[in-house]
Design an enzyme around this catalytic site. Structure first.
Site, short mmCIF file in Angstrom:
data_model
loop_
_atom_site.label_atom_id
_atom_site.label_comp_id
_atom_site.label_asym_id
_atom_site.label_seq_id
_atom_site.Cartn_x
_atom_site.Cartn_y
_atom_site.Cartn_z
N GLU A 155 0.91 -1.25 0.03
CA GLU A 155 0.08 -0.04 -0.13
C GLU A 155 1.00 1.20 -0.06
OE1 GLU A 155 -2.91 -0.49 3.31
OE2 GLU A 155 -3.81 -2.23 2.10
N GLU B 271 -1.97 -10.11 -6.23
CA GLU B 271 -1.96 -10.84 -7.50
C GLU B 271 -1.08 -10.38 -8.38
OE1 GLU B 271 -4.37 -9.96 -5.38
OE2 GLU B 271 -6.19 -10.97 -5.69
N CYS C 189 -7.05 -6.48 -10.87
CA CYS C 189 -6.32 -7.66 -11.07
C CYS C 189 -6.90 -8.59 -12.27
CB CYS C 189 -6.21 -8.39 -9.77
SG CYS C 189 -5.21 -7.64 -8.29
N1 THU Z 1 -6.08 -6.43 -2.33
C1 THU Z 1 -5.25 -7.25 -3.23
O1 THU Z 1 -4.11 -7.33 -2.91
N2 THU Z 1 -5.95 -8.10 -3.89
C2 THU Z 1 -7.31 -7.92 -4.12
O2 THU Z 1 -7.67 -8.67 -5.37
C3 THU Z 1 -7.99 -7.20 -3.47
C4 THU Z 1 -7.58 -6.19 -2.61
C5 THU Z 1 -5.52 -5.64 -1.37
C6 THU Z 1 -5.46 -4.10 -1.89
C7 THU Z 1 -5.33 -3.27 -0.78
O3 THU Z 1 -3.86 -3.19 -0.12
C8 THU Z 1 -6.24 -4.17 0.30
O4 THU Z 1 -6.25 -5.37 -0.34
C9 THU Z 1 -7.44 -3.54 0.65
O5 THU Z 1 -8.16 -3.22 -0.60
#
Ligand code: THU
Length: 128
Positions: free
Chosen positions: A39, A50, A86
């Site tokens: 993040e 992903e 993704c």
């Molecule tokens: N997130 C993922 O890593 N993969 C997904 O397919 C859904 C969301 C992460 C992004 C962010 O850091 C956190 O989950 C909350 O949205």
């Protein structure tokens, strides 16, 4: 696979959402590529697990026909499906015969079909 995902989950950088995600890509020649969500205080700079795992495989020279499996773990009892950014990336970097498995924190696994996840992607043919 679950044990590797669980270990990887600790490496996620999710100070804003507190929603760690781990992903592992397996290639047909049995190589593994790892990704966690990373993040950013500028939220749009966040990258999902992903995409990090898939981009890592691409950076090592693998292409869609080489990618066999994608495994994703969330730190929740509720399963989470990949976000649509993704899904767009999966549509570009993977083939429809790949295996996609989604894990919750209790190691309950849902296998989803590529075609169920990805409907009507924007694709390279659109750019011709
Ligand atoms: N997130 C993922 O890593 N993969 C997904 O397919 C859904 C969301 C992460 C992004 C962010 O850091 C956190 O989950 C909350 O949205």
């Amino acid at each position: 696979m679950y044990d590797s995902l669980k270990k990887l989950l600790d490496k996620a950088y999710a100070p804003y959402s507190n929603f760690p995600v781990a992903a592992i890509v397996k290639t047909k020649d049995n190589k593994y590529f790892f990704g966690v969500n990373v993040e950013n205080a500028s939220f749009g700079g966040t990258i999902c697990a992903e995409r990090n795992a898939l981009n890592s495989a691409i950076g090592a020279g693998y292409r869609s026909s080489d990618i066999q499996e994608l495994h994703v773990l969330v730190n929740s009892t509720k399963h989470a499906y990949p976000c649509y950014l993704c899904r767009q990336t999966i549509s570009e970097l993977c083939n429809s015969d790949m295996i996609i498995k989604l894990y919750n924190i209790d190691n309950k696994v849902i296998e989803v079909k590529y075609d169920d996840l990805i409907s009507f992607p924007f694709e390279k043919e659109n750019l011709k």
